[in-house]
Design a protein around this motif. Structure first.
Motif, PDB file in Angstrom:
ATOM      1  N   GLN A 174       4.801   4.926 -11.342  1.00 21.31           N
ATOM      2  CA  GLN A 174       4.403   5.571 -10.077  1.00 21.31           C
ATOM      3  C   GLN A 174       5.277   6.806  -9.857  1.00 21.31           C
ATOM      4  O   GLN A 174       6.445   6.834 -10.234  1.00 21.31           O
ATOM      5  CB  GLN A 174       4.546   4.582  -8.908  1.00 21.31           C
ATOM      6  N   GLY A 198       6.448   8.271  -6.976  1.00 23.98           N
ATOM      7  CA  GLY A 198       7.577   8.112  -6.047  1.00 23.98           C
ATOM      8  C   GLY A 198       7.066   7.549  -4.736  1.00 23.98           C
ATOM      9  O   GLY A 198       6.180   6.701  -4.740  1.00 23.98           O
ATOM     10  N   ALA A 199       7.631   8.062  -3.629  1.00 26.44           N
ATOM     11  CA  ALA A 199       7.195   7.605  -2.291  1.00 26.44           C
ATOM     12  C   ALA A 199       7.191   8.810  -1.349  1.00 26.44           C
ATOM     13  O   ALA A 199       7.651   8.760  -0.229  1.00 26.44           O
ATOM     14  CB  ALA A 199       8.132   6.527  -1.786  1.00 26.44           C
ATOM     15  N   THR A 245       2.702   5.642  -0.738  1.00 30.00           N
ATOM     16  CA  THR A 245       3.198   4.291  -0.455  1.00 30.00           C
ATOM     17  C   THR A 245       2.033   3.315  -0.358  1.00 30.00           C
ATOM     18  O   THR A 245       2.093   2.196  -0.851  1.00 30.00           O
ATOM     19  CB  THR A 245       3.996   4.322   0.871  1.00 30.00           C
ATOM     20  N   THR A 264       0.857   2.484  -3.873  1.00 30.23           N
ATOM     21  CA  THR A 264       1.760   1.527  -4.524  1.00 30.23           C
ATOM     22  C   THR A 264       1.472   0.118  -4.033  1.00 30.23           C
ATOM     23  O   THR A 264       1.345  -0.829  -4.815  1.00 30.23           O
ATOM     24  CB  THR A 264       3.226   1.904  -4.215  1.00 30.23           C
ATOM     25  N   ASP A 284       9.457   3.535 -10.182  1.00 31.25           N
ATOM     26  CA  ASP A 284       9.338   4.653  -9.238  1.00 31.25           C
ATOM     27  C   ASP A 284      10.117   5.830  -9.830  1.00 31.25           C
ATOM     28  O   ASP A 284      11.327   5.765 -10.007  1.00 31.25           O
ATOM     29  CB  ASP A 284       9.953   4.236  -7.878  1.00 31.25           C
ATOM     30  N   GLN A 302      10.832   8.771  -8.659  1.00 34.14           N
ATOM     31  CA  GLN A 302      11.495   9.700  -7.716  1.00 34.14           C
ATOM     32  C   GLN A 302      10.970  11.135  -7.904  1.00 34.14           C
ATOM     33  O   GLN A 302      11.717  12.116  -7.836  1.00 34.14           O
ATOM     34  CB  GLN A 302      13.024   9.711  -7.951  1.00 34.14           C
TER      35      GLN A 302
END
Ligand code: GZL
Length: 313
Positions: free
Chosen positions: A32, A34-35, A41, A44, A62, A64
Motif C-alpha cells: 500500500q 501510505g495513509a 485509509t 486499506t 505501508d 509511507q
C-alpha cells in the motif's frame, strides 16, 4: 453400527481433518502507498476486512509514500513465497525490473486504484481502477455549469507522476478547452494531503488574491485544506471561491452540506473484495481484462444531504 462401519467413519473423518489441516490459508502480499488521505485509509480497511472475511493471510506493507519502499516490499513478498500480490503503485513508472522478478517467481499481481506504464503487459494480471481522465472531465463540466464558463482557476494536483494526478489533470484540461474564459492561473501539487493542500492554497491566495474564483483539487483532502486557507484569508469557500474535487469522502459531504464545497466525483476505495475476486479467478486459470474499470458518480452540493447517511467511507 458394525465395528467395520465405525472404523470407516473414523478413517474418513481423519482424511477430512488432514486435508483441512493442509488446505493452507492463501497468503497475499499487499503493498500500500501510505495513509495520505481518508480515501487511502478507507481502501486499506477495505482490503484488510476482505482478507479477514476470506481467511486470507495478508502481509501488509505501508510504503509511507515512497516507491523504493514498495519495491522492497515486493521483493520481500517474493522471499516469503506469497501466493499473490496486491500493489497500489504510488507512481506510474519504475516498476519494470521488480515486476520481472515477481513474474519469474510466478506470483500474480493485481494493481489497485492506480495504473503503471510497463512495456510488458503480462507483468500484471489486471488493474482495478476508475477512469481518472473522465473524473477530470466531469469536474470541468460541473465547474463550467456553476461559473457559466468564466473562471480563474487554481489547481491542486495530486502526487507528481501518479496516474490519478496525470489523468485528472488531462481530463480537466480537455474539459475546459471548450470555454476560453476558464483559465488555470496557478497549478501545483499538494500531494493528495490536507496539510499541503492548505499550504499551497495559502500561497495561491498570497500571489493571486481576489483574482481566484475557483479551485480544482484532485482529491477531497486537498480541497478541505484549501477551504481552511480560504476561511483564514477571510473569504467564503463555496461562494467567494467555488471548489470542486474528487473522492467523495464523508468529510466532503459535510463540507458540501455546510456550503463550503460545491461538488465532488466519487472514486470508490472499497476495492478489497474485487481484488480478492481477481486473485481467485487468476489462480483458477482465468485470463482477466487488463482493466477492471470502476464506475464513478457525481455528487454536486445540492444532493449531498440526501446521500450522506449512506456513505460507506
Ligand atoms: C485514486 C487514488 C487517489 C485518491 C486520493 O484512485 O489513487 O490517491 O484520489 C489518494 O485521495 O491519495
Amino acid at each position: 453400527m458394525t465395528s467395520r462401519m465405525v472404523g470407516g467413519l473414523i478413517a474418513s473423518l481423519l482424511v477430512c481433518f488432514t486435508t483441512a489441516l493442509h488446505a493452507k490459508a492463501l497468503v497475499v502480499g499487499f503493498s500500500q502507498i501510505g495513509a495520505e488521505s481518508a480515501w487511502r485509509t478507507a481502501e486499506t480497511e477495505s482490503v484488510k476486512s476482505a482478507a479477514k472475511e476470506r481467511g486470507v493471510d495478508l502481509k501488509f506493507s505501508d510504503a509511507q509514500g515512497k516507491q523504493e519502499n514498495q519495491i522492497k516490499a515486493l521483493r520481500s513478498f517474493i522471499a516469503q513465497k506469497v501466493d499473490a500480490i496486491i500493489l497500489a503503485p504510488v507512481v506510474e513508472t519504475g516498476w519494470e525490473p521488480v515486476l520481472k522478478e515477481v513474474k519469474r517467481a510466478k506470483i500474480p499481481v493485481v494493481l489497485l486504484d492506480r495504473g503503471i506504464k510497463v512495456s510488458d503487459p503480462t507483468l500484471y494480471t489486471t488493474l482495478i481502477s476508475p477512469d481518472f481522465v473522465n473524473e477530470g472531465r466531469e469536474v470541468a463540466r460541473m465547474l463550467a455549469e456553476k461559473t457559466k464558463g468564466t473562471a480563474k482557476i487554481v489547481e491542486l494536483q495530486g502526487t507528481p507522476g501518479s496516474a490519478p494526478a496525470l489523468d485528472r489533470k488531462k481530463g480537466f484540461d480537455e474539459g475546459i478547452k471548450a470555454f476560453p474564459n476558464m483559465q488555470i492561473i496557478k497549478s501545483q501539487t499538494g500531494n493528495f494531503n490536507r496539510a499541503e493542500g492548505k499550504q499551497v492554497m495559502e500561497a495561491f491566495l498570497k500571489s493571486e488574491g481576489k483574482n481566484i474564483n475557483a479551485v480544482y483539487a484532485h482529491n477531497d483532502d486537498m480541497a478541505l485544506g484549501a477551504i481552511q486557507a480560504i476561511e483564514e484569508a477571510g473569504l467564503k469557500p463555496g461562494t467567494d471561491i467555488v471548489i470542486y474535487s474528487i473522492d467523495a469522502v464523508k468529510s466532503a459531504f459535510e463540507a458540501m452540506i455546510a456550503g463550503k464545497l460545491n461538488g465532488t466525483v466519487e472514486c470508490t476505495p472499497m476495492l478489497g473484495p474485487k481484488a480478492f475476486e481477481a486473485i481467485d479467478r487468476v489462480r483458477a486459470g482465468e485470463v482477466l481484462e487488463k482493466w477492471t474499470k470502476q464506475e464513478d458518480k457525481n455528487f454536486p452540493q445540492e444532493i449531498a444531504a440526501a446521500h450522506i447517511a449512506s456513505r460507506m467511507y
